[in-house]
Design an enzyme around this catalytic site. Structure first.
Site, PDB file in Angstrom:
ATOM      1  N   LYS A 175      38.754  34.808  45.118  1.00  0.00           N
ATOM      2  CA  LYS A 175      39.812  35.546  45.837  1.00  0.00           C
ATOM      3  C   LYS A 175      40.305  36.635  44.874  1.00  0.00           C
ATOM      4  CE  LYS A 175      43.761  36.269  46.632  1.00  0.00           C
ATOM      5  NZ  LYS A 175      44.343  37.644  46.485  1.00  0.00           N
ATOM      6  N   GLU A 250      45.407  32.010  32.959  1.00  0.00           N
ATOM      7  CA  GLU A 250      45.508  33.092  31.979  1.00  0.00           C
ATOM      8  C   GLU A 250      46.628  33.986  32.476  1.00  0.00           C
ATOM      9  OE1 GLU A 250      43.822  33.293  29.255  1.00  0.00           O
ATOM     10  OE2 GLU A 250      41.980  32.175  29.569  1.00  0.00           O
ATOM     11  N   CYS A 284      46.848  42.226  29.797  1.00  0.00           N
ATOM     12  CA  CYS A 284      47.643  41.054  29.428  1.00  0.00           C
ATOM     13  C   CYS A 284      47.849  40.986  27.922  1.00  0.00           C
ATOM     14  CB  CYS A 284      46.948  39.802  29.921  1.00  0.00           C
ATOM     15  SG  CYS A 284      45.228  39.724  29.424  1.00  0.00           S
ATOM     16  N   GLU A 384      57.458  41.070  30.044  1.00  0.00           N
ATOM     17  CA  GLU A 384      56.212  41.823  30.160  1.00  0.00           C
ATOM     18  C   GLU A 384      56.398  43.018  31.101  1.00  0.00           C
ATOM     19  OE1 GLU A 384      52.863  40.181  32.430  1.00  0.00           O
ATOM     20  OE2 GLU A 384      51.614  40.545  30.661  1.00  0.00           O
TER      21      GLU A 384
HETATM   22  P1  NAD Z   1      49.575  38.180  40.435  1.00  0.00           P
HETATM   23  O1  NAD Z   1      49.920  36.863  39.867  1.00  0.00           O
HETATM   24  O2  NAD Z   1      50.508  38.858  41.333  1.00  0.00           O
HETATM   25  O3  NAD Z   1      48.211  38.059  41.247  1.00  0.00           O
HETATM   26  C1  NAD Z   1      47.044  37.500  40.687  1.00  0.00           C
HETATM   27  C2  NAD Z   1      46.219  36.894  41.789  1.00  0.00           C
HETATM   28  O4  NAD Z   1      46.881  35.730  42.257  1.00  0.00           O
HETATM   29  C3  NAD Z   1      46.038  37.791  43.007  1.00  0.00           C
HETATM   30  O5  NAD Z   1      44.725  37.646  43.484  1.00  0.00           O
HETATM   31  C4  NAD Z   1      47.051  37.235  43.985  1.00  0.00           C
HETATM   32  O6  NAD Z   1      46.729  37.492  45.321  1.00  0.00           O
HETATM   33  C5  NAD Z   1      46.973  35.755  43.671  1.00  0.00           C
HETATM   34  N1  NAD Z   1      48.133  34.955  44.042  1.00  0.00           N
HETATM   35  C6  NAD Z   1      49.439  35.290  43.961  1.00  0.00           C
HETATM   36  N2  NAD Z   1      50.215  34.266  44.390  1.00  0.00           N
HETATM   37  C7  NAD Z   1      49.379  33.252  44.717  1.00  0.00           C
HETATM   38  C8  NAD Z   1      49.568  31.925  45.216  1.00  0.00           C
HETATM   39  N3  NAD Z   1      50.786  31.431  45.480  1.00  0.00           N
HETATM   40  N4  NAD Z   1      48.481  31.163  45.424  1.00  0.00           N
HETATM   41  C9  NAD Z   1      47.263  31.630  45.164  1.00  0.00           C
HETATM   42  N5  NAD Z   1      47.009  32.878  44.729  1.00  0.00           N
HETATM   43  C10 NAD Z   1      48.057  33.685  44.485  1.00  0.00           C
HETATM   44  O7  NAD Z   1      49.189  39.089  39.180  1.00  0.00           O
HETATM   45  P2  NAD Z   1      48.834  40.638  39.189  1.00  0.00           P
HETATM   46  O8  NAD Z   1      50.084  41.401  39.388  1.00  0.00           O
HETATM   47  O9  NAD Z   1      47.667  40.900  40.105  1.00  0.00           O
HETATM   48  O10 NAD Z   1      48.292  40.824  37.703  1.00  0.00           O
HETATM   49  C11 NAD Z   1      49.100  41.143  36.628  1.00  0.00           C
HETATM   50  C12 NAD Z   1      49.382  39.917  35.792  1.00  0.00           C
HETATM   51  O11 NAD Z   1      48.155  39.330  35.371  1.00  0.00           O
HETATM   52  C13 NAD Z   1      50.131  40.241  34.524  1.00  0.00           C
HETATM   53  O12 NAD Z   1      51.202  39.354  34.336  1.00  0.00           O
HETATM   54  C14 NAD Z   1      49.110  40.049  33.429  1.00  0.00           C
HETATM   55  O13 NAD Z   1      49.633  39.710  32.201  1.00  0.00           O
HETATM   56  C15 NAD Z   1      48.238  38.990  33.997  1.00  0.00           C
HETATM   57  N6  NAD Z   1      46.908  39.060  33.378  1.00  0.00           N
HETATM   58  C16 NAD Z   1      46.565  38.078  32.488  1.00  0.00           C
HETATM   59  C17 NAD Z   1      45.341  38.119  31.857  1.00  0.00           C
HETATM   60  C18 NAD Z   1      44.940  37.054  30.877  1.00  0.00           C
HETATM   61  O14 NAD Z   1      43.754  36.871  30.650  1.00  0.00           O
HETATM   62  N7  NAD Z   1      45.872  36.329  30.289  1.00  0.00           N
HETATM   63  C19 NAD Z   1      44.444  39.144  32.150  1.00  0.00           C
HETATM   64  C20 NAD Z   1      44.832  40.118  33.044  1.00  0.00           C
HETATM   65  C21 NAD Z   1      46.074  40.052  33.667  1.00  0.00           C
END
Ligand code: NAD
Length: 491
Positions: A175, A250, A284, A384
């Site tokens: 997804k 992550e 991230c 962040e």
């Molecule tokens: P997000 O958490 O909004 O979304 C990530 C994914 O999760 C999306 O596909 C979203 O649709 C899904 N999602 C959201 N709520 C959900 C739920 N309740 N159940 C299942 N799926 C759900 O994050 P974002 O805004 O897309 O990405 C940015 C964040 O990602 C930042 O905080 C960043 O630090 C983090 N990030 C971490 C890493 C790492 O490896 N640590 C790498 C890249 C990004």
């Protein structure tokens, strides 16, 4: 406008809802494709397809060597199509072509590495303390794995999970982020061409609360691999806990990049720029807190401002561009709001601090922004931002540098700039983060574990041990004795 379909059970299918939503090009702020709005019904179809492929049929019967060959074939196809996929990613998330093409060219290595590992996973014959008993172990796949990814590096972060999950013999439902689904859907044409049996890899697109949560909660999903923000990560963790499913998370970071007085300052300044302005800070592991020894503070700030001012903003497709747009409108607004918070909290805005003017398109540009005079308790130093905003904090001693570095809820990464090997080793030990770079920043490899301490996440990705995260161990006992001794006593 291009209209995508979901990829379920080896077929392109319309979403059950009959609805699509627009995905935008961050450089032009214009919609360029339609993405299927999948829901719980699609999630169920995809999980059933994945479960059937795991349970019986060509994938279930395939040897680990056969799986490895398929993964390597996929790696080859990725190499041949790396630029095509990178172009789709740039159109969807606005990051530099140089960055996204670099990622798609590197991705085959995950499929080669884990493909090679697939048939090197061995069980053990255990010399058990039971006379006449023969005991051995083997490692089996978990079943259906759900992969949920964010928008900043859609294909790379999918690959980190997909390659080990498939090498271990699992099947997968992906997804991708609702903001950047196109490249993962396009990638499925390569999965099909590589010859993966139907149902082994599936993609459903849409919103986290509609289709993402349905996947996590599905009883036939055995494991969840999530990269994203903290709020989503917590919801996923809670839902997975109700189903007693293993999870890797992550999440975010507020990583310190520490410049000591004995550092090579020119290199350290380049490291600071690569830590926060590369990828427009949308990473991230961004080095968003620059801790600088007071004796070199002014020199670092001067050199940093000079270098950051030359950063060329513009069309991410153009090779000369160094800073692209922010990927989404909500993210653009969030970054600007943090800039205002920092100003209100008393930080000094030494560079930027505005939406970037003079852009020829309506894209979401934020100027590279540097705050000096930041203290670690300010929100800009604790939360962040996920944008091109750097906070500079002074320190006097190594003790203070460690205390500042660790004074955060996060623990994803850190940079240490020093010429003193003893100090470098001491810092690498004392900083509570999953990755520490010395005289470098933002380096990752399929071979080296990556993941967070504290609220930056749970579990690791990459490296050999990763494959065991997608396996479970079975212990088999064979009785070679003629008779069962006493049936009322444990053997
Ligand atoms: P997000 O958490 O909004 O979304 C990530 C994914 O999760 C999306 O596909 C979203 O649709 C899904 N999602 C959201 N709520 C959900 C739920 N309740 N159940 C299942 N799926 C759900 O994050 P974002 O805004 O897309 O990405 C940015 C964040 O990602 C930042 O905080 C960043 O630090 C983090 N990030 C971490 C890493 C790492 O490896 N640590 C790498 C890249 C990004």
């Amino acid at each position: 406008m291009q209209k995508y379909q979901a990829w379920i059970d080896g077929q392109w299918v319309d979403p059950a809802s009959g609805e699509w939503f627009e995905t935008e090009n961050p450089y032009t702020a214009e919609a360029w494709a339609l993405i299927p709005r999948c829901n719980a019904e699609d999630a169920d179809r995809a999980v059933q397809a994945a479960y059937n492929a795991y349970d019986k049929g060509p994938w279930a019967d395939m040897t680990a060597t056969g799986r490895g060959a398929l993964l390597r074939k996929l790696g080859d196809l990725l190499s041949e199509n790396a630029e095509w996929l990178a172009d789709i990613e740039v159109r969807d998330n606005g990051k530099l072509k140089a960055e996204m093409y670099g990622q798609t060219q590197y991705m085959p290595q995950w499929f080669y590495y884990f493909g090679g590992l697939a048939d090197k996973i061995e069980g053990a014959v255990i010399p058990v303390d039971k006379p006449g008993m023969f005991n051995f172990t083997h490692h089996e796949p978990l079943g259906v794995v759900t992969i949920i990814t964010p928008w900043n590096s859609p294909l790379l972060l999918t690959t980190w999970k997909l390659a080990p999950a498939l090498a271990a013999g699992n099947t997968v439902v992906i997804k991708p982020s609702e903001f950047t689904s196109a490249s993962v859907l396009a990638f499925m044409t390569l999965v099909e061409r590589a010859g993966f049996p139907k149902g082994v890899v599936n993609v459903v697109t849409g919103f986290g609360h509609e289709v993402g949560s349905a996947l996590v909660e599905h009883p036939k999903v055995a494991r969840v691999a999530f990269t994203g923000g903290e709020p989503g990560g917590i919801k996923v963790y809670e839902a997975a806990a109700r189903g007693l499913k293993p999870v890797s998370l992550e999440l975010g970071g507020k990583s310190p990049n520490i410049i000591f007085e004995d550092a090579d300052i020119d290199n350290a300044v380049k490291g600071a720029v690569s830590g926060i302005f590369a990828a427009t800070g949308q990473t991230c592991l961004a080095g968003s807190r620059l801790l600088v020894h007071e004796s070199v503070h002014d020199e670092v700030v001067e050199k940093l401002l000079a270098l950051a001012k030359t950063a060329k903003m513009g069309d991410p497709m153009q090779p000369g561009t160094q800073v692209g747009p922010v990927t989404t409108r909500p993210q653009f607004e969030k970054i600007l709001s943090y800039i205002e918070i920092a100003k209100a909290d008393g930080a000094h805005c030494a560079l930027g601090g505005q939406p970037a003017a003079n852009q020829s398109t309506a894209g979401w540009f934020v100027e590279p922004t540097i705050f000096t005079g930041v203290t670690n308790n300010m929100r800009i130093a604790q939360e962040e931002v996920f944008g091109p905003v750097l906070s500079i904090i002074k320190f006097k001693t190594d003790e203070e540098a460690v205390a500042l570095a660790n004074d955060t809820l996060y623990g994803l990464a850190a940079g240490v700039w020093t010429q003193n090997i003893g100090r470098a080793l001491n810092m690498s030990k004392r900083i509570r983060a999953g990755t520490v770079w010395v005289n470098a920043y933002r380096v990752v490899s399929y071979m080296s574990p990556f993941g967070g301490f504290k609220r930056s996440g749970i579990g690791r990705e990459n490296g050999q041990a990763m494959i065991y995260e997608y396996l479970q161990t079975k212990s088999v006992w064979i009785n070679t004795n003629k008779d069962i001794a006493n049936p009322f006593v444990m053997g």
